[in-house]
Design an enzyme around this catalytic site. Sequence first.
Site, PDB file in Angstrom:
ATOM      1  NE  ARG A  32      -3.858  -2.102   2.321  1.00  0.00           N
ATOM      2  CZ  ARG A  32      -4.826  -2.155   3.207  1.00  0.00           C
ATOM      3  NH1 ARG A  32      -4.905  -1.262   4.163  1.00  0.00           N
ATOM      4  NH2 ARG A  32      -5.733  -3.107   3.151  1.00  0.00           N
ATOM      5  CG  ASP A 137     -14.740   4.729   7.034  1.00  0.00           C
ATOM      6  OD1 ASP A 137     -15.213   3.583   7.184  1.00  0.00           O
ATOM      7  OD2 ASP A 137     -13.511   4.943   6.935  1.00  0.00           O
TER       8      ASP A 137
HETATM    9  C1  LIG Z   1     -13.760  -3.539   7.224  1.00  0.00           C
HETATM   10  S1  LIG Z   1     -14.539  -1.968   7.122  1.00  0.00           S
HETATM   11  C2  LIG Z   1     -16.150  -2.353   7.783  1.00  0.00           C
HETATM   12  C3  LIG Z   1     -17.274  -1.783   6.948  1.00  0.00           C
HETATM   13  C4  LIG Z   1     -18.687  -2.121   7.409  1.00  0.00           C
HETATM   14  N1  LIG Z   1     -18.931  -1.652   8.749  1.00  0.00           N
HETATM   15  C5  LIG Z   1     -18.941  -3.603   7.305  1.00  0.00           C
HETATM   16  O1  LIG Z   1     -18.938  -4.317   8.320  1.00  0.00           O
HETATM   17  O2  LIG Z   1     -19.132  -4.074   6.188  1.00  0.00           O
HETATM   18  C6  LIG Z   1     -13.777  -1.060   8.470  1.00  0.00           C
HETATM   19  C7  LIG Z   1     -13.892   0.443   8.320  1.00  0.00           C
HETATM   20  O3  LIG Z   1     -13.490   1.076   9.539  1.00  0.00           O
HETATM   21  C8  LIG Z   1     -12.878   2.302   9.204  1.00  0.00           C
HETATM   22  N2  LIG Z   1     -12.051   2.801  10.318  1.00  0.00           N
HETATM   23  C9  LIG Z   1     -10.864   2.317  10.758  1.00  0.00           C
HETATM   24  N3  LIG Z   1     -10.374   3.084  11.746  1.00  0.00           N
HETATM   25  C10 LIG Z   1     -11.273   4.073  11.955  1.00  0.00           C
HETATM   26  C11 LIG Z   1     -11.322   5.194  12.840  1.00  0.00           C
HETATM   27  N4  LIG Z   1     -10.345   5.447  13.715  1.00  0.00           N
HETATM   28  N5  LIG Z   1     -12.393   6.016  12.760  1.00  0.00           N
HETATM   29  C12 LIG Z   1     -13.384   5.774  11.868  1.00  0.00           C
HETATM   30  N6  LIG Z   1     -13.393   4.739  11.003  1.00  0.00           N
HETATM   31  C13 LIG Z   1     -12.344   3.896  11.039  1.00  0.00           C
HETATM   32  C14 LIG Z   1     -12.070   1.959   7.968  1.00  0.00           C
HETATM   33  O4  LIG Z   1     -11.741   3.109   7.202  1.00  0.00           O
HETATM   34  C15 LIG Z   1     -12.979   0.980   7.234  1.00  0.00           C
HETATM   35  O5  LIG Z   1     -13.723   1.604   6.216  1.00  0.00           O
END
Ligand SMILES: C[S@@+](CC[C@H](N)C(=O)[O-])C[C@H]1O[C@@H](n2cnc3c(N)ncnc32)[C@H](O)[C@@H]1O
Length: 265
Positions: A32, A137
């Site tokens: 990445r 997000d």
């Molecule tokens: C694997 S995805 C999950 C998406 C959805 N909730 C699902 O279960 O399908 C995890 C998300 O958490 C977000 N994320 C990670 N750290 C975060 C933070 N500190 N604050 C807000 N969002 C965060 C990431 O950008 C990512 O889009």
Amino acid sequence: MTERDFDEIAALALKHTGIVLGRHKANMVYGRIARRLRQTGYRNFADYLEYLKDNFRDESTNFINLITTNLTSFYRESHHFDFLRDTVIPELKKKSDKKVRIWSSGCSIGQEAYTIAFTLAEAHMASAFDVKILATDLDSNVVSTGAEGVYPADSLMSVPDDAVEKFFEKNRTGNQVRVKKSIRDLVHFKRLNLLEGWPMKGKFDVIFCRNVVIYFNRETQKTLFNRYADYLPVGGYLIIGHSESLNGLTDRFKSLGNTIYQKIY
Ligand SMILES: C[S@@+](CC[C@H](N)C(=O)[O-])C[C@H]1O[C@@H](n2cnc3c(N)ncnc32)[C@H](O)[C@@H]1O
């Protein structure tokens, strides 16, 4: 990328996102960040890291967007939407203020938030109630995608045919679909870092925070789950991902099974 470079990247990720990058993630991180090196013209990780630290305000968004993992789909862990339909919606229909507030926290590209909206629309909540779904997000790219509501047509694989008909429109070539405006209007996308201050004033009926805290350490998880409790009324629901648990982190919820929790105090 030396071990020292990796450790510095991991320390920055932890500080600014809460995401824990163990050494086993080194290959993923390498791929990445190497992409960003090519875009910026830096020849090695050490130089890029130097630049990142000196220009954190300008470069942090790019860095953070590379660090996050955004895997998601429509109707992911579909039993949660069955619970919304069968248990939560009948309760919401009894609310005298007719306000429905649901938060998709860590929403990625918005497919979770839109699935919530489809479920409410199918229960005829959208017109009769004041429905607002907040989708947040940390990653600014996924928030923009969510707000556009445009997805590759093959992302509809997990969507039942009747929902495809009702809630999506196809583009001319058929390779992309867009969530219809009536549904998009129910969902409000915002960039929000869960580690920072939350500007929201009111409480939510339900908070979805699925497959987000798996990337965090227990301390961050504990703080976050207790903050979610503050944003729910007694009886409100917190729904987390299939491999996540509140065990040993907070006693403010009772488990209803299937990673669904109800606030008790
Ligand atoms: C694997 S995805 C999950 C998406 C959805 N909730 C699902 O279960 O399908 C995890 C998300 O958490 C977000 N994320 C990670 N750290 C975060 C933070 N500190 N604050 C807000 N969002 C965060 C990431 O950008 C990512 O889009």
